[in-house]
Write a protein that holds these residues in place. Structure first.
Motif, mmCIF file in Angstrom:
data_model
loop_
_atom_site.group_PDB
_atom_site.id
_atom_site.type_symbol
_atom_site.label_atom_id
_atom_site.label_comp_id
_atom_site.label_asym_id
_atom_site.label_seq_id
_atom_site.Cartn_x
_atom_site.Cartn_y
_atom_site.Cartn_z
ATOM 1 N N TYR A 53 0.926 -1.281 0.048
ATOM 2 C CA TYR A 53 0.084 -0.152 -0.037
ATOM 3 C C TYR A 53 0.703 1.123 -0.090
ATOM 4 C CZ TYR A 53 -3.472 -3.304 1.345
ATOM 5 O OH TYR A 53 -4.476 -4.411 1.416
ATOM 6 N N GLY A 54 0.729 2.208 -0.686
ATOM 7 C CA GLY A 54 1.394 3.423 -0.814
ATOM 8 C C GLY A 54 0.349 4.664 -0.526
ATOM 9 N N GLY A 55 1.022 5.384 0.501
ATOM 10 C CA GLY A 55 0.546 6.690 0.979
ATOM 11 C C GLY A 55 -0.584 6.655 1.697
ATOM 12 N N VAL A 56 -0.962 7.894 1.997
ATOM 13 C CA VAL A 56 -2.287 8.064 3.245
ATOM 14 C C VAL A 56 -3.446 7.461 2.673
ATOM 15 C CG1 VAL A 56 -3.240 9.733 4.550
ATOM 16 C CG2 VAL A 56 -0.946 10.130 4.227
ATOM 17 N N ASP A 57 -3.748 7.609 1.600
ATOM 18 C CA ASP A 57 -5.087 7.265 1.094
ATOM 19 C C ASP A 57 -5.251 5.743 1.249
ATOM 20 O OD1 ASP A 57 -5.944 9.725 0.713
ATOM 21 O OD2 ASP A 57 -5.887 9.960 -1.367
ATOM 22 N N ALA A 58 -4.214 5.099 0.813
ATOM 23 C CA ALA A 58 -4.172 3.627 0.536
ATOM 24 C C ALA A 58 -4.178 3.237 2.120
ATOM 25 C CB ALA A 58 -3.083 2.984 0.062
ATOM 26 N N VAL A 59 -3.623 3.778 3.044
ATOM 27 C CA VAL A 59 -3.793 3.292 4.487
ATOM 28 C C VAL A 59 -5.308 3.395 4.948
ATOM 29 C CG1 VAL A 59 -2.917 3.944 6.756
ATOM 30 C CG2 VAL A 59 -1.414 3.626 5.003
ATOM 31 N N ARG A 60 -5.877 4.687 4.743
ATOM 32 C CA ARG A 60 -7.104 4.926 4.899
ATOM 33 C C ARG A 60 -7.925 3.808 4.626
ATOM 34 N NH1 ARG A 60 -7.320 9.830 4.103
ATOM 35 N NH2 ARG A 60 -7.027 10.483 6.278
ATOM 36 N N GLU A 61 -7.922 3.281 3.186
ATOM 37 C CA GLU A 61 -8.697 2.392 2.693
ATOM 38 C C GLU A 61 -8.725 1.096 3.194
ATOM 39 O OE1 GLU A 61 -8.135 2.354 -1.645
ATOM 40 O OE2 GLU A 61 -8.034 4.392 -1.718
ATOM 41 N N LEU A 62 -7.196 0.634 3.811
ATOM 42 C CA LEU A 62 -7.146 -0.479 4.381
ATOM 43 C C LEU A 62 -7.830 -0.602 5.784
ATOM 44 C CD1 LEU A 62 -5.605 -3.238 4.528
ATOM 45 C CD2 LEU A 62 -3.455 -1.943 5.584
ATOM 46 N N MET A 63 -7.486 0.502 6.460
ATOM 47 C CA MET A 63 -8.163 0.568 7.879
ATOM 48 C C MET A 63 -9.957 0.649 7.685
ATOM 49 S SD MET A 63 -5.899 0.932 10.196
ATOM 50 C CE MET A 63 -4.934 0.291 9.406
ATOM 51 N N ALA A 64 -10.435 1.037 6.639
ATOM 52 C CA ALA A 64 -11.761 0.974 6.286
ATOM 53 C C ALA A 64 -12.346 -0.320 6.202
ATOM 54 C CB ALA A 64 -12.310 2.109 5.359
ATOM 55 N N LYS A 65 -11.618 -1.329 5.596
ATOM 56 C CA LYS A 65 -12.004 -2.606 5.248
ATOM 57 C C LYS A 65 -11.845 -3.628 6.261
ATOM 58 C CE LYS A 65 -10.575 -2.150 0.335
ATOM 59 N NZ LYS A 65 -9.483 -2.515 -0.561
ATOM 60 N N MET A 66 -11.032 -2.994 7.361
ATOM 61 C CA MET A 66 -10.584 -4.040 8.432
ATOM 62 C C MET A 66 -11.622 -4.084 9.414
ATOM 63 S SD MET A 66 -6.917 -4.051 9.867
ATOM 64 C CE MET A 66 -6.093 -3.906 8.394
ATOM 65 N N PRO A 67 -12.022 -5.369 10.215
ATOM 66 C CA PRO A 67 -12.746 -5.342 11.420
ATOM 67 C C PRO A 67 -12.253 -4.606 12.380
ATOM 68 C CG PRO A 67 -11.650 -7.534 10.805
ATOM 69 C CD PRO A 67 -11.327 -6.676 9.853
ATOM 70 N N PRO A 68 -12.839 -4.275 13.541
ATOM 71 C CA PRO A 68 -12.195 -3.889 14.763
ATOM 72 C C PRO A 68 -10.972 -4.813 15.473
ATOM 73 C CG PRO A 68 -14.655 -3.784 14.847
ATOM 74 C CD PRO A 68 -14.237 -4.714 13.625
ATOM 75 N N THR A 69 -9.975 -4.020 15.995
ATOM 76 C CA THR A 69 -8.797 -4.638 16.286
ATOM 77 C C THR A 69 -8.669 -4.711 17.728
ATOM 78 O OG1 THR A 69 -7.524 -3.020 15.538
ATOM 79 C CG2 THR A 69 -7.804 -4.813 14.329
ATOM 80 N N LYS A 70 -7.757 -5.412 18.408
ATOM 81 C CA LYS A 70 -7.407 -5.194 19.673
ATOM 82 C C LYS A 70 -5.653 -5.809 19.684
ATOM 83 C CE LYS A 70 -7.252 -4.568 24.265
ATOM 84 N NZ LYS A 70 -6.289 -3.670 24.399
ATOM 85 N N HIS A 71 -5.008 -4.852 19.900
ATOM 86 C CA HIS A 71 -3.377 -5.117 19.941
ATOM 87 C C HIS A 71 -3.167 -5.573 21.318
ATOM 88 C CE1 HIS A 71 -3.849 -3.736 15.863
ATOM 89 N NE2 HIS A 71 -2.656 -4.298 15.596
ATOM 90 N N GLU A 72 -2.344 -6.541 21.599
ATOM 91 C CA GLU A 72 -1.358 -6.567 22.780
ATOM 92 C C GLU A 72 0.034 -6.855 22.475
ATOM 93 O OE1 GLU A 72 -2.811 -7.750 25.924
ATOM 94 O OE2 GLU A 72 -5.015 -7.514 25.247
ATOM 95 N N VAL A 73 0.487 -5.579 22.742
ATOM 96 C CA VAL A 73 2.206 -5.491 22.321
ATOM 97 C C VAL A 73 2.815 -6.000 23.621
ATOM 98 C CG1 VAL A 73 4.128 -3.585 22.182
ATOM 99 C CG2 VAL A 73 1.658 -3.355 20.893
ATOM 100 N N GLN A 74 3.614 -7.125 22.958
ATOM 101 C CA GLN A 74 4.472 -7.920 24.160
ATOM 102 C C GLN A 74 6.009 -7.238 24.403
ATOM 103 O OE1 GLN A 74 2.535 -10.811 22.320
ATOM 104 N NE2 GLN A 74 1.094 -10.556 23.899
ATOM 105 N N SER A 75 6.198 -6.790 23.090
ATOM 106 C CA SER A 75 7.826 -6.017 23.031
ATOM 107 C C SER A 75 7.883 -4.971 21.912
ATOM 108 C CB SER A 75 8.927 -7.199 23.092
ATOM 109 O OG SER A 75 8.757 -7.991 21.866
ATOM 110 N N TYR A 76 8.756 -4.295 22.046
ATOM 111 C CA TYR A 76 9.304 -3.528 21.055
ATOM 112 C C TYR A 76 10.687 -3.106 21.215
ATOM 113 C CZ TYR A 76 8.269 0.404 24.294
ATOM 114 O OH TYR A 76 8.515 1.010 25.254
#
Length: 155
Positions: A53-76
């Protein structure tokens, strides 16, 4: 090449904690279609499970297609990239993410081994660049934007 200083390492550590908290909070929010694209710029590149995906608009389109999420970050982990001041950052994140309402939200006909609604292990790698057009964030940290982002399910 410029050597990294102790200050570069401290900035990277604080910025990684700040970024990780803000990014995944935005990603999991009901307003993510509007919030997550703000982390990117028109020239940003994202690869989501091998799909580019390239750029802001593509990221927005991806987010719109995705169901709700819940992230659990274990490490970074974060590594400053020498060459700019403040330095660009390479951040790697691992954790798990649940899409949708979780296993309890699946219809009764969902196969027991289905990954739908189940937590999945992911790894995500970001390259952040300092944004010279925006004032520093809280605590005097530079403001960063995502130059490149790749996310992959690993389990």
């Amino acid at each position: 090449m410029t050597a990294l200083t102790k200050e570069d390492i401290e900035i990277a550590t604080r910025a990684a904690e700040h970024f990780t908290r803000l990014y995944y909070t935005a990603y999991d929010s009901p307003t993510r279609v509007d919030d997550v694209p703000n982390f990117y710029r028109p020239n940003s590149a994202m690869t989501w499970n091998g799909n580019p995906y390239g750029g802001v608009d593509a990221v927005r389109e991806l987010m719109a297609k995705m169901p709700p999420t819940k992230h659990e970050v274990q490490s970074y982990d974060c590594h400053p990239i020498p060459g700019s001041q403040p330095p660009s950052l390479l951040i790697t994140v691992s954790g798990s993410v649940t899409h949708g309402g979780g296993p309890a939200a699946n219809p009764a006909s969902t196969p027991a081994k289905s990954v739908d609604g189940q937590p999945r292990v992911f790894t995500q790698t970001f390259i952040l660049s300092p944004d010279s057009t925006t004032p520093p964030a809280s605590g005097g940290l530079p403001t960063y934007y995502i130059t490149a982002d790749t996310m992959r399910f690993v389990g």
